[in-house]
Design an enzyme around this catalytic site. Structure first.
Site, PDB file in Angstrom:
ATOM      1  N   HIS A 139       5.927 -32.035 -27.308  1.00 39.95           N
ATOM      2  CA  HIS A 139       5.567 -32.401 -26.192  1.00 39.95           C
ATOM      3  C   HIS A 139       4.728 -32.275 -25.292  1.00 39.95           C
ATOM      4  O   HIS A 139       4.041 -32.652 -24.392  1.00 39.95           O
ATOM      5  CB  HIS A 139       6.904 -32.740 -25.230  1.00 39.95           C
ATOM      6  CG  HIS A 139       8.441 -32.811 -25.595  1.00 39.95           C
ATOM      7  ND1 HIS A 139       8.324 -34.549 -25.661  1.00 39.95           N
ATOM      8  CD2 HIS A 139       9.520 -32.888 -26.363  1.00 39.95           C
ATOM      9  CE1 HIS A 139       9.748 -34.709 -26.662  1.00 39.95           C
ATOM     10  NE2 HIS A 139      10.299 -33.578 -26.649  1.00 39.95           N
ATOM     11  N   LYS A 164       5.001 -10.372 -19.372  1.00 39.85           N
ATOM     12  CA  LYS A 164       5.016  -9.063 -19.798  1.00 39.85           C
ATOM     13  C   LYS A 164       3.945  -9.106 -20.909  1.00 39.85           C
ATOM     14  O   LYS A 164       2.779  -8.011 -20.698  1.00 39.85           O
ATOM     15  CB  LYS A 164       5.482  -8.963 -21.189  1.00 39.85           C
ATOM     16  CG  LYS A 164       6.464  -7.200 -20.146  1.00 39.85           C
ATOM     17  CD  LYS A 164       7.524  -6.884 -19.707  1.00 39.85           C
ATOM     18  CE  LYS A 164       6.777  -7.448 -18.285  1.00 39.85           C
ATOM     19  NZ  LYS A 164       8.163  -7.391 -17.185  1.00 39.85           N
ATOM     20  N   GLU A 222      10.157 -14.103 -20.202  1.00 38.09           N
ATOM     21  CA  GLU A 222       9.612 -12.539 -20.006  1.00 38.09           C
ATOM     22  C   GLU A 222       8.695 -12.145 -20.793  1.00 38.09           C
ATOM     23  O   GLU A 222       7.554 -11.483 -20.444  1.00 38.09           O
ATOM     24  CB  GLU A 222      10.992 -11.783 -19.864  1.00 38.09           C
ATOM     25  CG  GLU A 222      10.809 -10.526 -19.800  1.00 38.09           C
ATOM     26  CD  GLU A 222      10.304 -10.261 -18.163  1.00 38.09           C
ATOM     27  OE1 GLU A 222      10.406 -10.977 -17.333  1.00 38.09           O
ATOM     28  OE2 GLU A 222       9.790  -9.374 -18.452  1.00 38.09           O
ATOM     29  N   ARG A 277       1.073   1.392  -5.851  1.00 39.70           N
ATOM     30  CA  ARG A 277       1.672   0.472  -5.028  1.00 39.70           C
ATOM     31  C   ARG A 277       0.075   0.261  -4.479  1.00 39.70           C
ATOM     32  O   ARG A 277       0.112  -1.025  -3.869  1.00 39.70           O
ATOM     33  CB  ARG A 277       2.215   1.338  -3.581  1.00 39.70           C
ATOM     34  CG  ARG A 277       4.003   1.721  -4.205  1.00 39.70           C
ATOM     35  CD  ARG A 277       4.361   2.357  -3.044  1.00 39.70           C
ATOM     36  NE  ARG A 277       4.723   1.401  -1.267  1.00 39.70           N
ATOM     37  CZ  ARG A 277       5.782   0.998  -1.449  1.00 39.70           C
ATOM     38  NH1 ARG A 277       6.729   1.530  -1.936  1.00 39.70           N
ATOM     39  NH2 ARG A 277       5.878   0.607  -0.408  1.00 39.70           N
ATOM     40  N   LYS A 279       2.914  -2.435  -7.780  1.00 40.50           N
ATOM     41  CA  LYS A 279       4.467  -2.636  -7.974  1.00 40.50           C
ATOM     42  C   LYS A 279       5.255  -3.307  -6.822  1.00 40.50           C
ATOM     43  O   LYS A 279       6.198  -4.255  -7.571  1.00 40.50           O
ATOM     44  CB  LYS A 279       4.765  -1.561  -8.150  1.00 40.50           C
ATOM     45  CG  LYS A 279       5.865  -0.798  -8.795  1.00 40.50           C
ATOM     46  CD  LYS A 279       6.548  -1.095  -9.904  1.00 40.50           C
ATOM     47  CE  LYS A 279       7.869  -1.035 -10.523  1.00 40.50           C
ATOM     48  NZ  LYS A 279       7.850  -1.943 -11.566  1.00 40.50           N
ATOM     49  N   ASN A 324       0.967  -0.192   6.005  1.00 38.99           N
ATOM     50  CA  ASN A 324       1.253  -0.823   4.955  1.00 38.99           C
ATOM     51  C   ASN A 324       2.281  -2.713   5.685  1.00 38.99           C
ATOM     52  O   ASN A 324       2.822  -2.629   6.501  1.00 38.99           O
ATOM     53  CB  ASN A 324       2.493  -0.551   4.795  1.00 38.99           C
ATOM     54  CG  ASN A 324       2.595  -0.795   3.111  1.00 38.99           C
ATOM     55  OD1 ASN A 324       2.456  -1.879   2.656  1.00 38.99           O
ATOM     56  ND2 ASN A 324       4.159  -0.540   2.601  1.00 38.99           N
ATOM     57  N   GLY A 325       1.616  -3.864   5.485  1.00 42.04           N
ATOM     58  CA  GLY A 325       2.328  -4.956   5.603  1.00 42.04           C
ATOM     59  C   GLY A 325       1.068  -5.816   5.866  1.00 42.04           C
ATOM     60  O   GLY A 325      -0.382  -5.895   5.618  1.00 42.04           O
ATOM     61  N   GLU A 352       0.689  -9.987 -18.305  1.00 38.71           N
ATOM     62  CA  GLU A 352       0.589  -9.288 -17.051  1.00 38.71           C
ATOM     63  C   GLU A 352      -0.063  -7.798 -17.486  1.00 38.71           C
ATOM     64  O   GLU A 352      -0.578  -7.105 -16.897  1.00 38.71           O
ATOM     65  CB  GLU A 352       2.485  -9.201 -16.735  1.00 38.71           C
ATOM     66  CG  GLU A 352       1.778  -7.959 -16.098  1.00 38.71           C
ATOM     67  CD  GLU A 352       3.259  -7.655 -15.256  1.00 38.71           C
ATOM     68  OE1 GLU A 352       4.475  -7.968 -15.701  1.00 38.71           O
ATOM     69  OE2 GLU A 352       3.479  -6.875 -14.393  1.00 38.71           O
ATOM     70  N   CYS A 400       0.975  -1.151   0.208  1.00 39.75           N
ATOM     71  CA  CYS A 400      -0.226   0.186  -0.185  1.00 39.75           C
ATOM     72  C   CYS A 400       0.617   1.288   0.543  1.00 39.75           C
ATOM     73  O   CYS A 400       2.027   1.365   0.464  1.00 39.75           O
ATOM     74  CB  CYS A 400      -0.976  -0.033   0.952  1.00 39.75           C
ATOM     75  SG  CYS A 400      -2.166  -1.772   1.740  1.00 39.75           S
ATOM     76  N   TRP A 413      -3.688  -2.258  -1.105  1.00 38.64           N
ATOM     77  CA  TRP A 413      -4.434  -2.959  -2.298  1.00 38.64           C
ATOM     78  C   TRP A 413      -4.494  -4.131  -1.341  1.00 38.64           C
ATOM     79  O   TRP A 413      -3.744  -4.191   0.312  1.00 38.64           O
ATOM     80  CB  TRP A 413      -3.468  -3.393  -2.804  1.00 38.64           C
ATOM     81  CG  TRP A 413      -2.719  -4.117  -3.536  1.00 38.64           C
ATOM     82  CD1 TRP A 413      -2.745  -4.287  -5.029  1.00 38.64           C
ATOM     83  CD2 TRP A 413      -2.439  -5.788  -3.261  1.00 38.64           C
ATOM     84  NE1 TRP A 413      -3.159  -5.660  -5.882  1.00 38.64           N
ATOM     85  CE2 TRP A 413      -2.353  -6.683  -4.647  1.00 38.64           C
ATOM     86  CE3 TRP A 413      -1.967  -5.841  -1.987  1.00 38.64           C
ATOM     87  CZ2 TRP A 413      -2.224  -7.528  -4.702  1.00 38.64           C
ATOM     88  CZ3 TRP A 413      -2.236  -7.445  -2.289  1.00 38.64           C
ATOM     89  CH2 TRP A 413      -1.670  -8.528  -4.017  1.00 38.64           C
TER      90      TRP A 413
END
Ligand code: F6R
Length: 612
Positions: free
Chosen positions: A508, A489, A485, A27, A607, A100-101, A492, A2, A74
């Protein structure tokens, strides 16, 4: 996870809090709120929604209020609702808390506070227990009450607390979640991240784990857990305020992609001795003897940083001749890894605050291993706890999807591989010199990839890709981590289901999913496996898949086989991933734009992942 801001001074607090929260909104996005201290009471304004919604609801009011705290959330415990938004208040509404936490023992604390101490709860959050705990212990000194309350708490927190009974005073506490105090003239500001401070000051004091701060407009006092006043040095932030804003681009992500040539150059700067052409990482306190004795390296990271680690494995093994294991941090910390003497742990983290990466770092140190951190944030928890730090000088990365930090992580890993390789005598000086020369040429090649001509080619391709709900990325050897990657991306930010496979794995299983027109992005930049990858491309072609190949200029056979090709400037094969990653980032960006998704703030993501 947060965002936190607190202000005490002579200016309009609500405006400063809103402005700071906007800088931190990446955040935590689901709700926002402020608590303002006014005339012996607290004015609380909070709701599910964005900071802009909160700003509207404040409607320019509370002009005379000069002290307050603000938060963007968040969700972790409890849904994103008005009630669960921070700040949370004590029963009397005299104390307000932003956090935050995660408070791990919040169930038992809540039960005790409700049943034995008669407190009434209004939300489902773990944070609310803090407000009631502080109220329970309050006897006229907010700092003392916060100290007693946090002593009861297990978990992680960055806390800012205000009380209507203590005008002008903010109390902060920190455990495993960042808090930085910005020092002003007749005002002070505290925040969970630097961008919220930059408009006000560059002078900061960083709160460490287990510490508390009492902040008034004139003073910042930092105390340890025993209440001893500490002397903390001022840390001057050198980041430009512009560097934390969009700089004219539509999105932070595009701005950050465009900044890559400079970020790569900056990360190499001062680490390559221009006179001797040698990599010099003497900034790390690792001596030659130690490096020669190294028998294994463990690389540990999450997400994009983990993908950088996969490339790190290949280059360190190749150039330095040291066996490397790569782990996702959340697996490493719970799998009882075999950590032995003469091994080194390398953690990679853009933010330097990722909870799992930090836990892996701590575990490794507990087991007696040295930890080298690659991180982008000076003063972050990872940077402070690691034995050695190699900073990526990418500058602040705001878009949730990591781009420039990733590219600079790759550069850091090449530098490590070359430096270790030379010291260990695994890399001939002429080979090292050639690599260094080619590394230094990368920024110019990156600029070519970012030319308008390339961008329009990629935009056109993304019009096709954006109509699909599924896509594949394939590659062999060091093209494979780039494929992983690229797929991350794309999923996401465009929400297209994208899977990456080592190209040889197609037959396979995944080949069953190749249907007429399905997008397959093939990375084919490595001469050693060129023919093999080309055969895999043909297998896809034969089933009607639409291959978009990312290759090097001069690899002409690809052009003959594939309808769309993006050619990178010619580059030494081992360095090709640095270039090849960029078109995959742009593919994700333009596809997300075409699909109208939220580029900088993808749904459900944040983030900095400071909770497990
Ligand atoms: C994806 C992304 C994440 C991060 C991951 C680790 O674009 O950015 O996968 O790489 O959350 O974050 P850091 O590097 O801050 O430890």
């Amino acid at each position: 996870m947060c965002g936190i801001v607190g202000y005490t001074g002579a200016k309009k607090a609500s405006a400063i809090l809103i402005e700071g929260l906007k800088k931190l909104e990446y955040r935590g996005y689901d709700s926002a709120g402020v608590a303002l201290q006014h005339d012996g009471r607290l004015v609380i304004n909070k709701a599910a929604g964005s900071v802009a919604d909160l700003e509207k609801s404040l409607d320019g009011n509370y002009k005379s209020i000069k002290v307050g705290i603000g938060h963007t959330r968040w969700a972790t415990h409890g849904r994103p609702t008005d009630e669960n938004a921070h700040p949370h208040c004590s029963c009397s509404e005299e104390i307000a808390v932003i956090h935050n936490g995660i408070i791990e023992n919040h169930h038992s604390l809540r039960q005790w506070l409700k049943e034995d101490a008669g407190h009434n709860f209004r939300s489902e959050t773990d944070t609310e227990v803090l407000a009631h705990l502080v109220e329970e212990y309050y006897e006229g000194d907010l700092l003392e009450a916060v100290r007693k309350a946090t002593a009861k708490v297990e978990g992680s927190y960055a806390l800012v607390v205000i009380s209507s009974r203590e005008p002008g005073r903010l109390i902060c506490a920190r455990q495993d979640s960042p808090l930085i105090i910005g020092l002003g003239e007749g005002e002070n500001i505290v925040a969970s991240d630097i961008p919220a401070l930059l408009a006000h000051t560059r002078k900061t004091k960083v709160l460490e784990d287990g510490e508390f701060a009492s902040i008034t407009p004139e003073n910042v006092d930092i105390f340890n857990s025993e209440g001893k006043l500490l002397n903390r040095e001022i840390f001057e932030i050198t980041w430009d305020i512009e560097a934390a804003e969009k700089g004219g681009y539509d999105h932070f992500m595009l701005k950050e992609i465009m900044e890559q040539p400079a970020a790569v150059k900056e990360t190499m700067r001062q680490r390559i001795n221009t006179a001797s052409g040698k990599v010099d990482l003497s900034e790390l306190g690792l001596n030659g003897e130690e490096l020669t004795r190294l028998e294994k390296i463990h690389i540990v990271a999450c997400g994009t940083a983990y993908h950088a680690g996969l490339l790190g494995k290949a280059v360190i093994e190749e150039l330095a001749g040291i066996p490397v294991e790569v782990d996702v941090a959340s697996e490493f910390r719970y799998r009882n890894p075999l950590l032995k003497e003469n091994q080194l742990v390398v953690v990679i983290s853009q933010s330097g605050e990722t909870a799992d990466t930090l836990a892996a770092l701590r575990l490794s140190r507990q087991k007696g291993l040295k930890v080298l951190a690659i991180t982008n944030v000076v003063g972050s928890s990872v940077s402070r706890e690691a034995d050695e730090v190699l900073y990526t000088w990418a500058g602040p990365e705001i878009a949730v999807a990591s781009t420039k930090a990733y590219l600079t992580q790759l550069i850091a890993l090449y530098l490590i591989a070359i430096y270790f390789g030379e010291i260990r005598g695994n890399l001939a000086p002429e080979t090292a010199a050639k690599l260094v020369k080619n590394l230094r040429a990368l920024p110019e090649k990156l600029k070519k990839i970012l030319s308008e001509e390339s961008l329009s080619k990629l935009r056109k391709y993304c019009d096709h890709l954006s109509s699909w709900d599924s896509a594949f990325f394939v590659g062999r050897n060091i093209d494979y981590p780039v494929a992983l990657e690229g797929a991350l991306k794309l999923k996401e930010i465009s929400y297209i289901h994208a899977e990456a496979y080592a190209a040889g794995e197609l037959k396979h299983g995944p080949l069953a999913l190749i249907v007429e027109g399905i997008p397959v992005i093939a990375l084919i930049t490595q001469k050693a496996v060129f023919e093999k990858t080309l055969s895999n491309i043909q297998e896809v072609n034969a089933r009607g898949g639409a291959v978009f190949a990312i290759t090097q200029e001069g690899f002409n056979d690809v052009t003959k086989q594939v309808e769309s090709v993006f050619s990178l400037p010619p580059v030494e094969d081992i360095l090709a991933p640095v270039l090849a990653a960029v078109p995959t980032q742009l593919i994700a960006y333009y596809t997300a734009l075409a699909r109208g998704s939220s580029v900088d703030k993808p749904r459900n993501l944040a983030k900095s992942v400071t909770v497990e």
